[in-house]
Motif scaffolding. Sequence first.
Motif, mmCIF file in Angstrom:
data_model
loop_
_atom_site.group_PDB
_atom_site.id
_atom_site.type_symbol
_atom_site.label_atom_id
_atom_site.label_comp_id
_atom_site.label_asym_id
_atom_site.label_seq_id
_atom_site.Cartn_x
_atom_site.Cartn_y
_atom_site.Cartn_z
ATOM 1 N N ARG A 203 34.081 113.912 88.326
ATOM 2 C CA ARG A 203 34.752 114.841 87.413
ATOM 3 C C ARG A 203 34.943 114.186 86.050
ATOM 4 O O ARG A 203 36.067 113.898 85.628
ATOM 5 C CB ARG A 203 36.100 115.278 88.002
ATOM 6 N N PRO A 204 33.847 113.940 85.342
ATOM 7 C CA PRO A 204 33.960 113.306 84.027
ATOM 8 C C PRO A 204 34.598 114.247 83.015
ATOM 9 O O PRO A 204 34.561 115.471 83.179
ATOM 10 C CB PRO A 204 32.507 113.003 83.654
ATOM 11 N N PRO A 205 35.184 113.703 81.955
ATOM 12 C CA PRO A 205 35.791 114.553 80.924
ATOM 13 C C PRO A 205 34.732 115.272 80.113
ATOM 14 O O PRO A 205 33.565 114.862 80.069
ATOM 15 C CB PRO A 205 36.566 113.554 80.062
ATOM 16 N N LEU A 206 35.150 116.353 79.485
ATOM 17 C CA LEU A 206 34.261 117.068 78.580
ATOM 18 C C LEU A 206 33.991 116.222 77.332
ATOM 19 O O LEU A 206 34.839 115.445 76.894
ATOM 20 C CB LEU A 206 34.886 118.402 78.172
ATOM 21 N N ASP A 207 32.812 116.392 76.774
ATOM 22 C CA ASP A 207 32.408 115.672 75.565
ATOM 23 C C ASP A 207 32.679 116.569 74.360
ATOM 24 O O ASP A 207 31.851 117.393 73.976
ATOM 25 C CB ASP A 207 30.923 115.313 75.666
ATOM 26 N N GLN A 208 33.868 116.405 73.764
ATOM 27 C CA GLN A 208 34.268 117.269 72.653
ATOM 28 C C GLN A 208 33.288 117.201 71.497
ATOM 29 O O GLN A 208 32.910 118.227 70.920
ATOM 30 C CB GLN A 208 35.676 116.886 72.178
ATOM 31 N N ALA A 209 32.852 116.005 71.133
ATOM 32 C CA ALA A 209 31.953 115.856 69.988
ATOM 33 C C ALA A 209 30.639 116.595 70.221
ATOM 34 O O ALA A 209 30.114 117.288 69.332
ATOM 35 C CB ALA A 209 31.697 114.377 69.710
ATOM 36 N N SER A 210 30.090 116.460 71.418
ATOM 37 C CA SER A 210 28.833 117.138 71.731
ATOM 38 C C SER A 210 29.000 118.651 71.725
ATOM 39 O O SER A 210 28.137 119.386 71.218
ATOM 40 C CB SER A 210 28.330 116.661 73.096
ATOM 41 N N LEU A 211 30.108 119.130 72.269
ATOM 42 C CA LEU A 211 30.352 120.573 72.282
ATOM 43 C C LEU A 211 30.517 121.113 70.866
ATOM 44 O O LEU A 211 30.023 122.204 70.549
ATOM 45 C CB LEU A 211 31.589 120.882 73.123
ATOM 46 N N ARG A 212 31.186 120.364 70.026
ATOM 47 C CA ARG A 212 31.328 120.813 68.638
ATOM 48 C C ARG A 212 29.972 120.882 67.946
ATOM 49 O O ARG A 212 29.678 121.840 67.216
ATOM 50 C CB ARG A 212 32.270 119.874 67.881
ATOM 51 N N ARG A 213 29.143 119.874 68.149
ATOM 52 C CA ARG A 213 27.821 119.890 67.521
ATOM 53 C C ARG A 213 27.006 121.086 67.982
ATOM 54 O O ARG A 213 26.243 121.673 67.206
ATOM 55 C CB ARG A 213 27.071 118.591 67.840
ATOM 56 N N ALA A 214 27.185 121.462 69.235
ATOM 57 C CA ALA A 214 26.390 122.559 69.787
ATOM 58 C C ALA A 214 26.903 123.935 69.401
ATOM 59 O O ALA A 214 26.114 124.885 69.282
ATOM 60 C CB ALA A 214 26.354 122.444 71.310
ATOM 61 N N LEU A 215 28.211 124.069 69.191
ATOM 62 C CA LEU A 215 28.809 125.403 69.133
ATOM 63 C C LEU A 215 29.514 125.758 67.828
ATOM 64 O O LEU A 215 29.687 126.948 67.540
ATOM 65 C CB LEU A 215 29.816 125.557 70.283
ATOM 66 N N VAL A 216 29.939 124.768 67.056
ATOM 67 C CA VAL A 216 30.805 125.046 65.908
ATOM 68 C C VAL A 216 30.002 125.084 64.607
ATOM 69 O O VAL A 216 29.223 124.173 64.331
ATOM 70 C CB VAL A 216 31.936 124.001 65.816
ATOM 71 N N ARG A 217 30.227 126.114 63.828
ATOM 72 C CA ARG A 217 29.466 126.316 62.599
ATOM 73 C C ARG A 217 29.740 125.261 61.549
ATOM 74 O O ARG A 217 28.851 124.864 60.809
ATOM 75 C CB ARG A 217 29.801 127.691 62.003
ATOM 76 N N SER A 218 30.989 124.800 61.473
ATOM 77 C CA SER A 218 31.401 123.926 60.378
ATOM 78 C C SER A 218 31.373 122.454 60.742
ATOM 79 O O SER A 218 31.927 121.634 60.039
ATOM 80 C CB SER A 218 32.818 124.298 59.933
ATOM 81 N N ASP A 219 30.707 122.105 61.848
ATOM 82 C CA ASP A 219 30.743 120.724 62.299
ATOM 83 C C ASP A 219 29.342 120.109 62.314
ATOM 84 O O ASP A 219 28.947 119.437 63.254
ATOM 85 C CB ASP A 219 31.358 120.632 63.699
ATOM 86 N N GLY A 220 28.590 120.358 61.240
ATOM 87 C CA GLY A 220 27.269 119.784 61.131
ATOM 88 C C GLY A 220 26.217 120.507 61.949
ATOM 89 O O GLY A 220 25.122 119.992 62.151
#
Length: 284
Positions: A7-24
């Motif tokens: 049960r590893p933690p979620l990768d916030q940075a990777s999710l932001r890169r994949a899903l968020v418009r304003s995060d590069g």
Amino acid sequence: MWTDLNRPPLDQASLRRALVRSDGNSDARAFWNRLDVVESTGSTNADLLARASDPGADRHVLIAEHQESARGRHARTWVSPAQAQISMSVLLGMPGLNLADMGWLPLLTGIAVVDALRTVAEVPAELKWPNDVLIGDKKVAGILAEVARTTPEPAVVVGIGLNVSLGAEELPVPTATSLLLENAETVDRDTLVRALARELARQFRGWENSGWDTGALAAEYRERCGTLGKRVRAVLPGDKEVFGTATDIDTSGRVVIEIEGSGGETFAVAAGDITHLRAAPITD
């Protein structure tokens, strides 16, 4: 600190890169304005409701590794082991939407969850009216929508609770299940979050671009609704019960029930608990 290798933690940075418009993210399809993963909170829905007075908070995804006061319909609560679920809430503003149609958002979310699970996890998910997600006859995900504001434009917070890696001994009730127990193609939560967020964005954009057409949305819902055609019991406000066969989902999002022994009389349920029943016994 996490110690369960399963049960590893979620990768916030990777999710932001994949899903968020304003995060590069250079993907023009990216829909979400903000995504946060927190280790623990009382309720992700409550946290986003507290931000909803700011229109700039719209399209925010909030995920908790552990919810201390998770709640569902009718204020029901549950507790899950940390990192065994996806506990995700989103805040969505809906400019131009008729307030009477706000109740369609949790049903649309159910469509998105079913499609994401069928595609990525490769499980035969379907909807139980109004917005429980089942595999077989067991619940794998629930959805709770709460009105965040009605002015200057409508906004709703929608929460999704998806059982990912819970074992049989960890399930809250015998009628629940998890992706792990259903031998899903993947139980990687990062993969599942990306699929859920993208499918919800796709469904929401489609509804918005249609001018908030509920007729087309009802047709999409019917295709994924396992309640239709089943014998059901509806428990209505005031503890009134209706027994019959679910025959339709109307353009208001209500389940239409043909009442047993009524000669074809129907009743449309807008709010209530639905239980799938076995077929009525055949009598001479």
